[in-house]
Write a protein that holds these residues in place. Structure first.
Motif, PDB file in Angstrom:
ATOM      1  N   ARG A  92      92.434 -32.332  69.971  1.00 46.27           N
ATOM      2  CA  ARG A  92      91.450 -33.309  69.485  1.00 46.27           C
ATOM      3  C   ARG A  92      90.062 -32.709  69.692  1.00 46.27           C
ATOM      4  N   TYR A  93      89.811 -31.625  68.998  1.00 44.73           N
ATOM      5  CA  TYR A  93      88.634 -30.805  69.266  1.00 44.73           C
ATOM      6  C   TYR A  93      87.309 -31.523  68.996  1.00 44.73           C
ATOM      7  N   THR A  94      87.249 -32.250  67.909  1.00 46.33           N
ATOM      8  CA  THR A  94      85.999 -32.941  67.575  1.00 46.33           C
ATOM      9  C   THR A  94      85.634 -33.954  68.657  1.00 46.33           C
ATOM     10  N   ILE A  95      86.632 -34.702  69.131  1.00 47.45           N
ATOM     11  CA  ILE A  95      86.367 -35.704  70.160  1.00 47.45           C
ATOM     12  C   ILE A  95      86.010 -35.024  71.477  1.00 47.45           C
ATOM     13  N   ALA A  96      86.602 -33.865  71.749  1.00 43.09           N
ATOM     14  CA  ALA A  96      86.273 -33.123  72.973  1.00 43.09           C
ATOM     15  C   ALA A  96      84.795 -32.756  72.986  1.00 43.09           C
ATOM     16  N   ILE A  97      84.289 -32.301  71.844  1.00 38.11           N
ATOM     17  CA  ILE A  97      82.884 -31.920  71.753  1.00 38.11           C
ATOM     18  C   ILE A  97      81.988 -33.153  71.821  1.00 38.11           C
ATOM     19  N   THR A  98      82.424 -34.249  71.206  1.00 32.76           N
ATOM     20  CA  THR A  98      81.673 -35.500  71.298  1.00 32.76           C
ATOM     21  C   THR A  98      81.577 -35.958  72.750  1.00 32.76           C
ATOM     22  N   GLN A  99      82.677 -35.829  73.483  1.00 40.57           N
ATOM     23  CA  GLN A  99      82.691 -36.195  74.891  1.00 40.57           C
ATOM     24  C   GLN A  99      81.740 -35.306  75.689  1.00 40.57           C
ATOM     25  N   TYR A 100      81.696 -34.042  75.325  1.00 37.14           N
ATOM     26  CA  TYR A 100      80.785 -33.097  75.976  1.00 37.14           C
ATOM     27  C   TYR A 100      79.323 -33.505  75.745  1.00 37.14           C
ATOM     28  N   ASN A 111      71.323 -38.887  89.597  1.00 38.48           N
ATOM     29  CA  ASN A 111      72.137 -37.683  89.778  1.00 38.48           C
ATOM     30  C   ASN A 111      72.768 -37.314  88.435  1.00 38.48           C
ATOM     31  N   PRO A 112      72.020 -36.606  87.576  1.00 39.54           N
ATOM     32  CA  PRO A 112      72.538 -36.293  86.246  1.00 39.54           C
ATOM     33  C   PRO A 112      73.808 -35.466  86.318  1.00 39.54           C
ATOM     34  N   ILE A 113      74.712 -35.700  85.366  1.00 33.83           N
ATOM     35  CA  ILE A 113      75.968 -34.962  85.311  1.00 33.83           C
ATOM     36  C   ILE A 113      75.747 -33.710  84.476  1.00 33.83           C
ATOM     37  N   LEU A 114      76.016 -32.567  85.052  1.00 29.47           N
ATOM     38  CA  LEU A 114      75.840 -31.302  84.357  1.00 29.47           C
ATOM     39  C   LEU A 114      77.190 -30.605  84.203  1.00 29.47           C
ATOM     40  N   PRO A 115      77.381 -29.891  83.093  1.00 34.69           N
ATOM     41  CA  PRO A 115      78.634 -29.152  82.905  1.00 34.69           C
ATOM     42  C   PRO A 115      78.735 -28.018  83.914  1.00 34.69           C
ATOM     43  N   ASP A 116      79.957 -27.594  84.205  1.00 33.23           N
ATOM     44  CA  ASP A 116      80.163 -26.518  85.166  1.00 33.23           C
ATOM     45  C   ASP A 116      81.240 -25.566  84.644  1.00 33.23           C
ATOM     46  N   LYS A 117      81.713 -24.698  85.509  1.00 36.05           N
ATOM     47  CA  LYS A 117      82.688 -23.684  85.100  1.00 36.05           C
ATOM     48  C   LYS A 117      84.019 -24.287  84.665  1.00 36.05           C
ATOM     49  N   PHE A 118      84.257 -25.550  85.007  1.00 32.45           N
ATOM     50  CA  PHE A 118      85.486 -26.221  84.577  1.00 32.45           C
ATOM     51  C   PHE A 118      85.312 -26.920  83.226  1.00 32.45           C
ATOM     52  N   THR A 119      84.071 -27.022  82.758  1.00 29.95           N
ATOM     53  CA  THR A 119      83.763 -27.687  81.488  1.00 29.95           C
ATOM     54  C   THR A 119      83.813 -26.706  80.325  1.00 29.95           C
ATOM     55  N   PHE A 120      83.098 -25.596  80.465  1.00 24.49           N
ATOM     56  CA  PHE A 120      82.840 -24.701  79.338  1.00 24.49           C
ATOM     57  C   PHE A 120      84.073 -24.077  78.685  1.00 24.49           C
ATOM     58  N   PRO A 121      85.093 -23.650  79.436  1.00 26.20           N
ATOM     59  CA  PRO A 121      86.230 -23.030  78.755  1.00 26.20           C
ATOM     60  C   PRO A 121      86.869 -23.933  77.708  1.00 26.20           C
ATOM     61  N   PHE A 122      86.929 -25.227  77.988  1.00 27.90           N
ATOM     62  CA  PHE A 122      87.570 -26.155  77.054  1.00 27.90           C
ATOM     63  C   PHE A 122      86.650 -26.520  75.896  1.00 27.90           C
ATOM     64  N   VAL A 123      85.352 -26.575  76.160  1.00 23.04           N
ATOM     65  CA  VAL A 123      84.404 -26.832  75.068  1.00 23.04           C
ATOM     66  C   VAL A 123      84.408 -25.647  74.106  1.00 23.04           C
ATOM     67  N   ILE A 124      84.396 -24.444  74.649  1.00 24.99           N
ATOM     68  CA  ILE A 124      84.413 -23.245  73.806  1.00 24.99           C
ATOM     69  C   ILE A 124      85.722 -23.161  73.016  1.00 24.99           C
ATOM     70  N   LYS A 125      86.841 -23.523  73.667  1.00 22.21           N
ATOM     71  CA  LYS A 125      88.127 -23.523  72.961  1.00 22.21           C
ATOM     72  C   LYS A 125      88.113 -24.537  71.820  1.00 22.21           C
ATOM     73  N   SER A 126      87.476 -25.686  72.038  1.00 23.12           N
ATOM     74  CA  SER A 126      87.380 -26.697  70.980  1.00 23.12           C
ATOM     75  C   SER A 126      86.528 -26.190  69.826  1.00 23.12           C
ATOM     76  N   CYS A 127      85.442 -25.489  70.151  1.00 27.51           N
ATOM     77  CA  CYS A 127      84.604 -24.897  69.101  1.00 27.51           C
ATOM     78  C   CYS A 127      85.420 -23.915  68.269  1.00 27.51           C
ATOM     79  N   ALA A 128      86.227 -23.095  68.960  1.00 27.43           N
ATOM     80  CA  ALA A 128      87.071 -22.132  68.250  1.00 27.43           C
ATOM     81  C   ALA A 128      88.113 -22.847  67.394  1.00 27.43           C
ATOM     82  N   GLY A 129      88.660 -23.940  67.930  1.00 24.24           N
ATOM     83  CA  GLY A 129      89.666 -24.702  67.188  1.00 24.24           C
ATOM     84  C   GLY A 129      89.118 -25.298  65.909  1.00 24.24           C
TER      85      GLY A 129
END
Length: 239
Positions: A92-100, A111-129
């Motif tokens: 569900r790549y589009t929704i993954a990016i929307t969630q990001y 306390n703003p929520i910032l992406p970390d090393k556990f976020t980016f691999p899946f966002v990048i995979k969704s972009c590739a998808g």
């Protein structure tokens, strides 16, 4: 969560559900566990909701995962990462990016929520998808400066991103806003406002983004009295 319940008592209750969730074998069982969690007023437990989202991920039931997420008033980074990971695993790549994007749209929080090393691999995979190479470039650029607390690195990488010809989009700009606030970066804040206006980020359907710009300029004003006129201009954009 229930008022008057101590943090220690809540943690004890959460720990009771860990083996129960570990032994759960299907979605019917998960829904029964969820019902018990609701009865104990633990629906706002990011810890337990993250565990349940992980189970939905493995079961392929993203509708229920979405329901769980939407019931949490203040999701934390762990829960956001679990949702992004689950959407990506289930294609569900589009929704993954929307969630990001949603993860990044509240920089004015205490306390703003910032992406970390556990976020980016899946966002990048969704972009590739999605074969969305440009967005993938933007995310790679954010990896340079999204390390928690590295505000100086954030601004430096943001500048380098432009030097190599990658134009920042709304995600990139929202990502760097907390760094501007922490460092009192007046000129970067001013540039962000002008850039956002030029690209149309601060108009009509992007009101929330414009409010983030106004918020950052207010913080910069704490460090620079000369920003009064700039803040007034920004306020006109969102009024």
């Amino acid at each position: 969560m229930a008022t008057g319940t101590s943090a220690f008592a809540i943690r004890e209750l959460e720990d009771l559900f860990v083996p129960v969730l570990r032994n759960c074998v299907n979605m019917i069982g998960l829904k029964k566990i969820h019902a018990h969690i609701l009865k104990l007023s633990l629906s706002q437990s990011n810890f337990l909701v993250t565990k349940m989202v992980d189970f939905c991920d493995n079961s392929g039931d993203m509708e229920y995962a979405s329901l769980l997420f939407k019931q949490v008033v203040e999701p934390n980074g762990f829960l956001y990462n679990a949702m992004i990971r689950a959407y990506t695993h289930n294609n569900r790549y589009t929704i993954a990016i929307t969630q990001y994007k949603q993860m990044l749209t509240n920089p004015q929080a205490e306390n703003p929520i910032l992406p970390d090393k556990f976020t980016f691999p899946f966002v990048i995979k969704s972009c590739a998808g999605l074969s969305c190479h440009f967005l993938g470039q933007q995310v790679h650029a954010q990896v340079w400066y999204a390390r928690i607390g590295c505000y100086a690195d954030a601004l430096d990488a943001f500048r380098r991103m432009q030097e190599v010809g990658i134009e920042p989009d709304d995600i990139s700009i929202v990502s760097v806003l907390p760094a501007c606030a922490q460092l009192g970066a007046l000129e970067v804040g001013k540039w962000i406002h002008m850039y956002a206006d030029k690209k149309g980020f601060s108009r009509d359907d992007s009101k929330s983004f414009s409010k983030d710009i106004f918020w950052i300029l207010e913080l910069l004003a704490l460090h620079h009295d000369s920003t009064d006129d700039m803040i007034e201009d920004a306020h006109e954009d969102i009024s």
